[in-house]
Design a protein around this motif. Structure first.
Motif, PDB file in Angstrom:
ATOM      1  N   GLY A  91      37.021  20.832 -30.476  1.00  7.38           N
ATOM      2  CA  GLY A  91      38.590  20.727 -29.664  1.00  7.38           C
ATOM      3  C   GLY A  91      37.966  21.063 -27.834  1.00  7.38           C
ATOM      4  N   ILE A  92      38.074  20.536 -27.749  1.00  4.87           N
ATOM      5  CA  ILE A  92      38.374  20.890 -25.400  1.00  4.87           C
ATOM      6  C   ILE A  92      39.027  20.466 -25.893  1.00  4.87           C
ATOM      7  CG2 ILE A  92      37.064  20.267 -23.758  1.00  4.87           C
ATOM      8  CD1 ILE A  92      34.218  21.640 -24.937  1.00  4.87           C
ATOM      9  N   PRO A  93      40.111  20.601 -25.266  1.00  3.48           N
ATOM     10  CA  PRO A  93      41.212  20.018 -24.395  1.00  3.48           C
ATOM     11  C   PRO A  93      40.810  19.409 -23.230  1.00  3.48           C
ATOM     12  CG  PRO A  93      41.496  21.952 -24.684  1.00  3.48           C
ATOM     13  CD  PRO A  93      40.595  22.195 -25.009  1.00  3.48           C
ATOM     14  N   ALA A  94      40.679  17.809 -22.478  1.00  2.00           N
ATOM     15  CA  ALA A  94      40.060  17.121 -21.499  1.00  2.00           C
ATOM     16  C   ALA A  94      40.207  16.380 -21.192  1.00  2.00           C
ATOM     17  CB  ALA A  94      38.493  16.710 -21.362  1.00  2.00           C
ATOM     18  N   THR A  95      40.565  15.817 -19.988  1.00  2.00           N
ATOM     19  CA  THR A  95      41.280  14.870 -19.593  1.00  2.00           C
ATOM     20  C   THR A  95      40.353  13.841 -18.432  1.00  2.00           C
ATOM     21  OG1 THR A  95      43.490  13.974 -17.854  1.00  2.00           O
ATOM     22  CG2 THR A  95      41.794  16.120 -16.983  1.00  2.00           C
ATOM     23  N   SER A  96      40.158  12.418 -18.787  1.00  2.00           N
ATOM     24  CA  SER A  96      39.630  11.543 -17.959  1.00  2.00           C
ATOM     25  C   SER A  96      40.223  11.309 -16.542  1.00  2.00           C
ATOM     26  CB  SER A  96      39.409  10.108 -18.600  1.00  2.00           C
ATOM     27  OG  SER A  96      39.070   9.092 -17.740  1.00  2.00           O
ATOM     28  N   LEU A 117      43.718  18.009  -7.829  1.00  2.00           N
ATOM     29  CA  LEU A 117      44.280  17.715  -9.253  1.00  2.00           C
ATOM     30  C   LEU A 117      43.234  18.748 -10.530  1.00  2.00           C
ATOM     31  CD1 LEU A 117      46.168  15.190  -9.293  1.00  2.00           C
ATOM     32  CD2 LEU A 117      45.085  13.817 -10.931  1.00  2.00           C
ATOM     33  N   ARG A 120      44.347  21.829 -10.450  1.00  2.00           N
ATOM     34  CA  ARG A 120      45.389  21.710 -11.534  1.00  2.00           C
ATOM     35  C   ARG A 120      44.970  21.645 -13.027  1.00  2.00           C
ATOM     36  NH1 ARG A 120      50.255  21.655  -8.694  1.00  2.00           N
ATOM     37  NH2 ARG A 120      50.190  20.655  -6.846  1.00  2.00           N
ATOM     38  N   TYR A 121      44.491  20.654 -13.368  1.00  2.00           N
ATOM     39  CA  TYR A 121      43.297  20.564 -15.096  1.00  2.00           C
ATOM     40  C   TYR A 121      43.125  21.759 -15.438  1.00  2.00           C
ATOM     41  CZ  TYR A 121      45.377  15.914 -15.565  1.00  2.00           C
ATOM     42  OH  TYR A 121      45.944  14.797 -16.377  1.00  2.00           O
ATOM     43  N   LEU A 124      44.926  24.627 -16.138  1.00  2.00           N
ATOM     44  CA  LEU A 124      45.712  24.746 -17.103  1.00  2.00           C
ATOM     45  C   LEU A 124      44.645  24.992 -18.094  1.00  2.00           C
ATOM     46  CD1 LEU A 124      48.828  21.354 -16.879  1.00  2.00           C
ATOM     47  CD2 LEU A 124      47.922  23.969 -17.983  1.00  2.00           C
ATOM     48  N   GLY A 125      43.231  25.335 -18.026  1.00  2.00           N
ATOM     49  CA  GLY A 125      42.212  25.478 -19.112  1.00  2.00           C
ATOM     50  C   GLY A 125      42.159  23.635 -19.950  1.00  2.00           C
ATOM     51  N   ILE A 126      42.531  22.202 -18.995  1.00  2.00           N
ATOM     52  CA  ILE A 126      42.049  20.911 -19.861  1.00  2.00           C
ATOM     53  C   ILE A 126      40.765  20.743 -18.271  1.00  2.00           C
ATOM     54  CG2 ILE A 126      42.552  18.987 -19.499  1.00  2.00           C
ATOM     55  CD1 ILE A 126      45.437  20.291 -20.210  1.00  2.00           C
TER      56      ILE A 126
ATOM     57  N   ARG B  66      47.612  22.108 -24.924  1.00  2.00           N
ATOM     58  CA  ARG B  66      46.790  21.548 -23.614  1.00  2.00           C
ATOM     59  C   ARG B  66      45.999  20.418 -24.747  1.00  2.00           C
ATOM     60  NH1 ARG B  66      44.051  26.835 -21.984  1.00  2.00           N
ATOM     61  NH2 ARG B  66      43.570  27.329 -24.258  1.00  2.00           N
ATOM     62  N   ILE B  67      45.606  20.905 -26.514  1.00  2.00           N
ATOM     63  CA  ILE B  67      44.832  19.334 -26.752  1.00  2.00           C
ATOM     64  C   ILE B  67      46.040  18.395 -27.345  1.00  2.00           C
ATOM     65  CG2 ILE B  67      45.638  20.196 -28.763  1.00  2.00           C
ATOM     66  CD1 ILE B  67      41.803  19.549 -28.307  1.00  2.00           C
ATOM     67  N   ALA B  70      45.472  16.150 -24.089  1.00  2.00           N
ATOM     68  CA  ALA B  70      44.182  15.590 -23.933  1.00  2.00           C
ATOM     69  C   ALA B  70      44.459  14.385 -25.268  1.00  2.00           C
ATOM     70  CB  ALA B  70      43.721  16.453 -24.238  1.00  2.00           C
ATOM     71  N   GLN B  73      46.669  11.565 -23.619  1.00  2.00           N
ATOM     72  CA  GLN B  73      46.246  10.446 -23.084  1.00  2.00           C
ATOM     73  C   GLN B  73      45.200   9.827 -23.791  1.00  2.00           C
ATOM     74  OE1 GLN B  73      45.064  13.287 -19.956  1.00  2.00           O
ATOM     75  NE2 GLN B  73      46.942  13.636 -19.238  1.00  2.00           N
ATOM     76  N   ARG B  77      45.284   5.593 -23.558  1.00  4.18           N
ATOM     77  CA  ARG B  77      44.711   4.774 -22.352  1.00  4.18           C
ATOM     78  C   ARG B  77      44.013   3.760 -23.970  1.00  4.18           C
ATOM     79  NH1 ARG B  77      45.434   9.081 -20.618  1.00  4.18           N
ATOM     80  NH2 ARG B  77      44.720   9.354 -18.050  1.00  4.18           N
ATOM     81  N   LEU B 136      50.268  15.827 -14.168  1.00  8.03           N
ATOM     82  CA  LEU B 136      50.877  16.875 -14.059  1.00  8.03           C
ATOM     83  C   LEU B 136      51.855  16.873 -13.393  1.00  8.03           C
ATOM     84  CD1 LEU B 136      46.983  16.949 -12.898  1.00  8.03           C
ATOM     85  CD2 LEU B 136      48.104  18.028 -14.744  1.00  8.03           C
ATOM     86  N   LYS B 141      54.016  22.182 -14.728  1.00  7.26           N
ATOM     87  CA  LYS B 141      52.009  22.116 -15.430  1.00  7.26           C
ATOM     88  C   LYS B 141      52.066  21.039 -15.723  1.00  7.26           C
ATOM     89  CE  LYS B 141      50.937  27.245 -15.878  1.00  7.26           C
ATOM     90  NZ  LYS B 141      50.189  28.040 -16.366  1.00  7.26           N
TER      91      LYS B 141
END
Lengths: 257, 257
Positions: A91-96, A117, A120-121, A124-126, B66-67, B70, B73, B77, B136, B141
């Motif tokens: 459940g974690i919003p994440a970006t690679s 970058l 900024r993420y 945003l809480g990501i 936010r989710i 993620a 993205q 990918r 972004l 945002k």
């Protein structure tokens, strides 16, 4: 800041410190901590092997390495994908953020990366997630950027309260705990520890040569950040560490003890 | 410069213009041309749907998006991974450059991307591959950066000899060729073509609204680059186009015809 690592090079088999089950537990422990985390992971053993085969760490030597660059990048992205899917399950919003797509090295050292970058993420809480990768090099055309180099750059920029290395043993030992029953955990690691261990790949935390690893950890600790090595395979340790509870492991301390 | 696109939004199913077989043929056609190519692809229909569901194109509205950022993205990918694996099978050394990890938009417009990185990979003989992504945004945002925006920025920087859009029909038609038997191929497309078509999503090249797409293609053509839309499903057409042979399709011409 958390690093999931390290992997060992085994007989051309893909060996990873953490399988899906333990990765899922670790990402859940991060989620339950509620802490803002930057996550770094290694390239995995298969990436290492293939990189070695094509001598990518030496930079550009011949055109035939190009397909090696592409294959190693693909391989580490495949490993990254597993981590990203695990974060999603937690459940974690994440970006690679693949360093190969945004960083530049110079003579093997990481010099440039768009840290704005990451910021900024984070705002945003990501959660930004990055990893050891094949990266362009202004001098050698390309090279290997380790997860540890990324940790250092990110720590300098973001001043994390805590830096945690998740290994697959309890911390830094006097000898390889998987081979030597007399090996004992070093609870406080400093430069004198580094000098006391022989420069051999036999003495390892199961992540290859411990010497280079300890060097990077000490550099991090010398930035003034609390730096520790814990066992990511032991349920709850990462959660405890992130919750600032006392936890079994090795504290890495800048300067002589 | 080649764009593999476009996808249509269907009933929550993943619809793609090109399946693995046709993607593999297209990447082999690129390989056999021996041309230096920058490859761009779309986000795929599933990414579009999910992005729409979370209203990502409107930028930040609430934390629950936010989710969505993620997930979209990750989804694009995954699509990109299939293209990268296909390039590997075709023997093309290629690198994936996800805009979400290196670009910045401003009010929905792509403003900043490290094009020096693209240049370095091209100079090395490694094909840069990028794609529509959640990116972004300095004002909102985050937002959606389309493959077409990327095409424009890249064309301005790299002055490609040729810009090819691979669609799943023969080019731009007077009506949807899949619905209307009277639809005829427009061999030369210019601003007057744009004005002549009704602003409706019914008239499409099976890539959603043709109006916006044509706008971007005309902007590209107006940079002075040879711009064409061909059928990527017809074997050999991309190879012919890259070999500068005459090929069935629509030429997009800047200014009034």
């Amino acid at each position: 800041m958390v690093k999931l690592g390290g992997s060992v090079i085994t007989d051309k088999a893909r060996y990873r410190s953490f399988n899906q089950e333990s990765t899922d537990r670790l990402t859940r422990e991060i989620a339950s901590s509620g802490k803002q985390v930057v996550l770094v992971h290694g390239a995995g053993s298969f990436g290492h092997l293939l990189a070695h085969e094509h001598q990518l760490q030496r930079g550009y030597l011949k055109d035939s390495q190009r397909i090696g660059v592409a294959k190693v990048q693909q391989d580490v992205r495949d490993l990254n994908r597993e981590v990203m899917l695990s974060l999603d399950r937690a459940g974690i919003p994440a970006t690679s953020i693949p360093p190969g797509a945004c960083a530049l090295m110079e003579g093997g050292l990481l010099r440039k990366m768009d840290l704005g970058l990451f910021r900024r993420y984070l705002d945003l809480g990501i959660m930004p997630v990055t990893f050891g990768d094949v990266v362009l090099d202004a001098q050698k055309k390309f090279g290997i950027c380790s997860g540890d180099q990324l940790m250092y750059l990110l720590a300098k920029e973001f001043h994390p309260k805590l830096i945690v290395f998740c290994a697959d043993v309890d911390g830094i030992f006097t000898a390889d705990p998987n081979l030597d029953r007399g090996a004992s955990l070093i609870e406080k690691v400093d430069r004198s520890t580094l000098e006391s261990i022989p420069r051999t790949s036999r003495v390892t935390d199961v992540t290859g040569s411990i010497y280079g690893k300890l060097e990077s950890m000490l550099s991090l600790a010398e930035l003034g950040k609390t730096t520790m090595v814990i066992n990511g395979l032991a349920p709850g340790r990462l959660a405890s560490a992130l919750g600032c509870a006392k936890v079994k492991g090795s504290m890495v301390v800048g300067g002589q003890a």
